[in-house]
Design a protein around this motif. Structure first.
Motif, PDB file in Angstrom:
ATOM      1  N   TYR A  81     -13.121   4.213  11.915  1.00 51.48           N
ATOM      2  CA  TYR A  81     -12.291   5.077  11.067  1.00 51.48           C
ATOM      3  C   TYR A  81     -11.168   4.270  10.409  1.00 51.48           C
ATOM      4  N   SER A  82     -10.468   3.466  11.208  1.00 53.89           N
ATOM      5  CA  SER A  82      -9.372   2.685  10.640  1.00 53.89           C
ATOM      6  C   SER A  82      -9.896   1.641   9.660  1.00 53.89           C
ATOM      7  N   SER A  83     -11.038   1.041   9.964  1.00 56.41           N
ATOM      8  CA  SER A  83     -11.630   0.075   9.033  1.00 56.41           C
ATOM      9  C   SER A  83     -12.047   0.749   7.738  1.00 56.41           C
ATOM     10  N   ARG A  84     -12.573   1.943   7.841  1.00 54.06           N
ATOM     11  CA  ARG A  84     -12.990   2.682   6.644  1.00 54.06           C
ATOM     12  C   ARG A  84     -11.794   3.002   5.751  1.00 54.06           C
ATOM     13  N   LYS A  85     -10.693   3.435   6.377  1.00 52.35           N
ATOM     14  CA  LYS A  85      -9.496   3.768   5.596  1.00 52.35           C
ATOM     15  C   LYS A  85      -8.941   2.522   4.917  1.00 52.35           C
ATOM     16  N   LEU A  86      -8.938   1.391   5.611  1.00 48.19           N
ATOM     17  CA  LEU A  86      -8.477   0.149   4.993  1.00 48.19           C
ATOM     18  C   LEU A  86      -9.392  -0.266   3.853  1.00 48.19           C
ATOM     19  N   HIS A  87     -10.689  -0.138   4.071  1.00 46.32           N
ATOM     20  CA  HIS A  87     -11.639  -0.515   3.026  1.00 46.32           C
ATOM     21  C   HIS A  87     -11.476   0.383   1.800  1.00 46.32           C
ATOM     22  N   LEU A  88     -11.301   1.679   2.019  1.00 48.55           N
ATOM     23  CA  LEU A  88     -11.095   2.592   0.890  1.00 48.55           C
ATOM     24  C   LEU A  88      -9.806   2.274   0.141  1.00 48.55           C
ATOM     25  N   PHE A  89      -8.759   1.915   0.892  1.00 48.53           N
ATOM     26  CA  PHE A  89      -7.516   1.513   0.231  1.00 48.53           C
ATOM     27  C   PHE A  89      -7.769   0.316  -0.677  1.00 48.53           C
ATOM     28  N   GLY A  90      -8.416  -0.714  -0.136  1.00 43.27           N
ATOM     29  CA  GLY A  90      -8.640  -1.932  -0.900  1.00 43.27           C
ATOM     30  C   GLY A  90      -9.511  -1.719  -2.123  1.00 43.27           C
ATOM     31  N   SER A  91     -10.614  -1.029  -1.949  1.00 42.06           N
ATOM     32  CA  SER A  91     -11.529  -0.854  -3.083  1.00 42.06           C
ATOM     33  C   SER A  91     -10.939   0.077  -4.145  1.00 42.06           C
ATOM     34  N   ARG A  92     -10.250   1.118  -3.734  1.00 39.87           N
ATOM     35  CA  ARG A  92      -9.666   2.039  -4.719  1.00 39.87           C
ATOM     36  C   ARG A  92      -8.425   1.448  -5.388  1.00 39.87           C
ATOM     37  N   ALA A  93      -7.697   0.609  -4.678  1.00 39.01           N
ATOM     38  CA  ALA A  93      -6.550  -0.051  -5.315  1.00 39.01           C
ATOM     39  C   ALA A  93      -7.042  -0.978  -6.425  1.00 39.01           C
ATOM     40  N   ASN A  94      -8.113  -1.709  -6.151  1.00 38.34           N
ATOM     41  CA  ASN A  94      -8.681  -2.567  -7.197  1.00 38.34           C
ATOM     42  C   ASN A  94      -9.183  -1.740  -8.378  1.00 38.34           C
ATOM     43  N   ALA A  95      -9.845  -0.634  -8.088  1.00 37.57           N
ATOM     44  CA  ALA A  95     -10.342   0.226  -9.160  1.00 37.57           C
ATOM     45  C   ALA A  95      -9.183   0.795  -9.977  1.00 37.57           C
ATOM     46  N   ALA A  96      -8.086   1.138  -9.302  1.00 41.04           N
ATOM     47  CA  ALA A  96      -6.920   1.676 -10.008  1.00 41.04           C
ATOM     48  C   ALA A  96      -6.292   0.619 -10.903  1.00 41.04           C
ATOM     49  N   LEU A  97      -6.232  -0.603 -10.429  1.00 43.41           N
ATOM     50  CA  LEU A  97      -5.656  -1.678 -11.240  1.00 43.41           C
ATOM     51  C   LEU A  97      -6.542  -2.024 -12.433  1.00 43.41           C
ATOM     52  N   GLU A  98      -7.850  -2.036 -12.189  1.00 42.62           N
ATOM     53  CA  GLU A  98      -8.775  -2.365 -13.279  1.00 42.62           C
ATOM     54  C   GLU A  98      -8.805  -1.265 -14.340  1.00 42.62           C
ATOM     55  N   GLY A  99      -8.794  -0.010 -13.902  1.00 41.91           N
ATOM     56  CA  GLY A  99      -8.882   1.103 -14.841  1.00 41.91           C
ATOM     57  C   GLY A  99      -7.546   1.661 -15.259  1.00 41.91           C
ATOM     58  N   ASN A 100      -6.445   1.097 -14.704  1.00 45.22           N
ATOM     59  CA  ASN A 100      -5.103   1.575 -15.011  1.00 45.22           C
ATOM     60  C   ASN A 100      -4.994   3.077 -14.738  1.00 45.22           C
ATOM     61  N   ASP A 101      -5.523   3.502 -13.571  1.00 43.68           N
ATOM     62  CA  ASP A 101      -5.651   4.916 -13.234  1.00 43.68           C
ATOM     63  C   ASP A 101      -4.692   5.301 -12.106  1.00 43.68           C
ATOM     64  N   PRO A 102      -3.666   6.086 -12.387  1.00 41.97           N
ATOM     65  CA  PRO A 102      -2.704   6.460 -11.349  1.00 41.97           C
ATOM     66  C   PRO A 102      -3.293   7.384 -10.283  1.00 41.97           C
ATOM     67  N   LEU A 103      -4.273   8.210 -10.620  1.00 39.38           N
ATOM     68  CA  LEU A 103      -4.865   9.102  -9.621  1.00 39.38           C
ATOM     69  C   LEU A 103      -5.663   8.315  -8.580  1.00 39.38           C
ATOM     70  N   THR A 104      -6.363   7.284  -9.023  1.00 40.38           N
ATOM     71  CA  THR A 104      -7.099   6.442  -8.089  1.00 40.38           C
ATOM     72  C   THR A 104      -6.135   5.663  -7.215  1.00 40.38           C
ATOM     73  N   LEU A 105      -5.025   5.208  -7.786  1.00 34.17           N
ATOM     74  CA  LEU A 105      -4.006   4.521  -6.992  1.00 34.17           C
ATOM     75  C   LEU A 105      -3.422   5.469  -5.952  1.00 34.17           C
ATOM     76  N   GLU A 106      -3.252   6.719  -6.337  1.00 34.91           N
ATOM     77  CA  GLU A 106      -2.718   7.720  -5.408  1.00 34.91           C
ATOM     78  C   GLU A 106      -3.669   7.932  -4.222  1.00 34.91           C
ATOM     79  N   THR A 107      -4.961   8.041  -4.485  1.00 31.64           N
ATOM     80  CA  THR A 107      -5.921   8.206  -3.382  1.00 31.64           C
ATOM     81  C   THR A 107      -6.011   6.935  -2.541  1.00 31.64           C
ATOM     82  N   SER A 108      -5.837   5.804  -3.188  1.00 35.44           N
ATOM     83  CA  SER A 108      -5.824   4.537  -2.452  1.00 35.44           C
ATOM     84  C   SER A 108      -4.663   4.509  -1.463  1.00 35.44           C
ATOM     85  N   LEU A 109      -3.498   4.879  -1.936  1.00 37.03           N
ATOM     86  CA  LEU A 109      -2.317   4.881  -1.058  1.00 37.03           C
ATOM     87  C   LEU A 109      -2.408   5.963   0.015  1.00 37.03           C
TER      88      LEU A 109
END
Length: 148
Positions: A81-109
């Motif tokens: 569970y903790s590994s999954r949450k960390l992985h989701l943070f990392g992958s969604r943070a990258n997606a938010a930075l690439e797409g300049n998407d604040p909603l994806t950054l919000e779900t990442s955080l």
């Protein structure tokens, strides 16, 4: 999100670089966690099989031998569970930075928040257990429990 309605993240380049680096390490740590969880599960199964082969009493007592699996299952679930949450943070943070998407950054955080909430709960639980063991062993020492 369409390009017409896109909102700027509002992060400096330095903040974006730091977030990208944090996302990279979160994914690396998550991969190590996945490996550790799988290794713990495999190790527990191998130990259980070995004990059942070597000790006939355990072979006959299936309930007692499977009770040993409960702490391992809990540990494996917590690690995954903790590994999954960390992985989701990392992958969604990258997606938010690439797409300049604040909603994806919000779900990442939000995933990072869930990871740290679990970590805090586990840390508090370990601290309480440590204090309880310290109190019990101190009481046993001063009351001389077990001394004949």
């Amino acid at each position: 999100m369409s390009k017409d309605h896109q909102v700027e993240l509002g992060l400096s380049q330095s903040a974006k670089d730091q977030l990208e680096l944090a996302a990279y390490w979160a994914r690396m740590i998550a991969r190590a966690g996945y490996f550790l969880g799988g290794f713990l599960a495999l190790l527990q199964v191998l130990i259980l099989v070995q004990f059942q082969r070597k000790i006939p009493a355990i072979r006959d007592a299936t309930v007692e031998s499977t009770i040993g699996l409960v702490p391992t299952i809990i540990m494996v679930v917590l690690v995954f569970y903790s590994s999954r949450k960390l992985h989701l943070f990392g992958s969604r943070a990258n997606a938010a930075l690439e797409g300049n998407d604040p909603l994806t950054l919000e779900t990442s955080l939000a995933n990072l928040h869930a990871f740290f909430r679990l970590f805090g709960i586990l840390l508090l639980t370990m601290f309480v257990l440590y204090i309880a063991i310290l109190v019990i062993t101190s009481a046993a020492f001063f009351m001389q429990w077990g001394v004949h």
